[in-house]
Design an enzyme around this catalytic site. Structure first.
Site, PDB file in Angstrom:
ATOM      1  N   ASP A 114     -37.302  -7.143  -0.023  1.00  0.00           N
ATOM      2  CA  ASP A 114     -37.462  -7.224   1.427  1.00  0.00           C
ATOM      3  C   ASP A 114     -38.936  -7.279   1.810  1.00  0.00           C
ATOM      4  O   ASP A 114     -39.359  -8.104   2.626  1.00  0.00           O
ATOM      5  CB  ASP A 114     -36.828  -5.999   2.093  1.00  0.00           C
ATOM      6  CG  ASP A 114     -35.319  -6.079   2.150  1.00  0.00           C
ATOM      7  OD1 ASP A 114     -34.786  -7.175   2.343  1.00  0.00           O
ATOM      8  OD2 ASP A 114     -34.667  -5.031   1.998  1.00  0.00           O
ATOM      9  N   LEU A 115     -39.718  -6.384   1.233  1.00  0.00           N
ATOM     10  CA  LEU A 115     -41.121  -6.288   1.625  1.00  0.00           C
ATOM     11  C   LEU A 115     -41.912  -7.525   1.228  1.00  0.00           C
ATOM     12  O   LEU A 115     -42.699  -8.050   2.016  1.00  0.00           O
ATOM     13  CB  LEU A 115     -41.740  -5.034   1.006  1.00  0.00           C
ATOM     14  CG  LEU A 115     -41.170  -3.707   1.516  1.00  0.00           C
ATOM     15  CD1 LEU A 115     -41.658  -2.542   0.671  1.00  0.00           C
ATOM     16  CD2 LEU A 115     -41.528  -3.488   2.981  1.00  0.00           C
TER      17      LEU A 115
END
Length: 403
Positions: free
Chosen positions: A170-171
């Site tokens: 996600d990051l």
């Protein structure tokens, strides 16, 4: 002396939820963009329900939503969908991380958006990409970590595959998307046109395979879990000192020689098992045992100081509390303090990039309450107060508080 923020004047419509898209939009907000976080009614961004909680506020939400203004909008109503399209016509960037096809269902395909705003940049993050046989798969971070091979070489032979301790898919997809948006903003200066910037959790993690990926592509080597040792350098990893573990990275031949001398094992320098880095990697288990015998006679702080003095990279393995208490972290100003409308004084890790435009810190706006800025933002987009009040009565939008 005041400094202009790098993305001052850029307006971003953040339609995303959870972490990847919000993290992208937060990076753009940190750099000075004005970010409008559009949250669906009734509950807002799904991440608001994820614990743990500070009071009644999700710390997961807090971690990815500073420097934004929240607008609570009923996406599913025809009026809400119309408002969304009208807002998209007046911004520079739209960020979304819906499943492939959802934007088209909302009447917000790239072609439809460009018909309204040819200069618009659409940043899209999916789990597995917008096309291909797995494009319809749900995009969850740990699934993507496993799919991209990340978990296969993370962990130890004893533990087996392990996920990275944060939602790295996600990051990093949020970071890749933000990088793409910056490139599109620069290109728009010459072309005058916007474009779609697309990435996925899968693509982002594949893009981080680095030497592990290149080992396979060039040599056919499939990386396996190796614990805390470096895949291609030795001695480089975690070693036990008298009071616990520390990390030592003797990455060059000179550093290896200095390390051997420092711990009183200079004879190992001429040992056929340890002559070159390739030799040391092959015999890393034996080397670790030999090094830990003298390392176990003194504590981590002593060894760290002596190694750093010799130019050998080394350091303790801190827990989170140790890391935040570290004087070097404090000296770099990585933690910022600001006021939240319901939590009061709170602290957060700011943007780690240092540049002239960010000298005054990262946090201009705390993570917003649901719908906190609805009326303010809609007024900014040209809607009269009477119209906004009617939408509030009809539950097309919601005004949260406080402003």
């Amino acid at each position: 002396m005041s400094h202009t923020l790098p993305l001052a004047g850029i307006k971003v419509l953040d339609l995303s939820r959870a972490l990847s898209g919000p993290f992208c939009a937060m990076i753009l907000g940190d750099l000075g963009a004005e970010v409008f976080k559009i949250e669906p009614l009734p509950g807002g961004d799904m991440v608001r329900e994820w614990g743990p909680f500070a009071g009644d506020t999700s710390v997961y939400y807090l971690s990815g939503n500073r420097n934004k203004k929240s607008v609570a909008l009923n996406f599913r109503s025809s009026e809400g969908a119309r408002i969304l399209r009208e807002m998209a016509a007046k911004v520079d960037v739209v960020v979304e991380n819906f499943r492939p096809g959802v934007m088209e269902q909302m009447g917000m395909s790239l072609a439809e958006l460009h018909a309204l705003n040819p200069a618009l940049i659409l940043a899209s993050i999916t789990g597995f990409g917008s096309h291909g046989p797995k494009s319809s798969w749900p995009g969850f971070d740990q699934v993507a970590q496993g799919f991209a091979g990340f978990m296969s070489f993370t962990g130890s032979p004893e533990s087996g595959p392990q996920r990275v301790g944060v939602a790295i898919g996600d990051l990093t997809s949020g970071m890749w998307a933000a990088v793409g948006v910056l490139g599109a903003v620069i290109q728009r200066h010459s072309s005058g046109h916007g474009q779609k910037v697309e990435t996925s959790l899968l693509a982002s993690l594949m893009g981080l395979l680095s030497v592990q990926g290149q080992r396979y592509l060039s040599l056919g080597e499939v990386a396996r879990p190796a614990g805390n040792v470096h895949p291609v350098i030795a001695p480089y990893g975690v070693f036990e000192a008298q009071d616990g573990p520390l990390t030592v990275g003797a990455a060059t031949q000179d550093q290896w020689v200095k390390l051997a001398r420092l711990v009183g094992l200079e004879n190992l320098v001429s040992d056929p098992r340890f002559l070159t880095n390739a030799d040391r990697v092959q015999h890393r288990t034996e080397l670790k045992a030999l090094l830990e015998a003298p390392l176990g006679r003194q504590d981590r702080a002593t060894w760290t100081a002596r190694m750093v003095e010799q130019g050998i990279p080394a350091g303790p393995i801190n827990d989170i509390a140790d890391a935040f208490a570290e004087p070097q972290v404090q000296a770099l100003g990585l933690v910022e303090t600001f006021e939240h409308p319901t939590l009061g004084t709170m602290r957060q890790v700011g943007n780690p990039v240092t540049m002239d435009g960010l000298r005054d810190g990262t946090v201009r706006l705390p993570p917003p309450l649901l719908g906190q800025h609805t009326s303010e933002v809609l007024a900014e987009f040209g809607y009269p107060a009477s119209q906004v009040e009617e939408w509030i009565r009809n539950r097309v939008v919601m005004q949260g508080g406080p402003l």
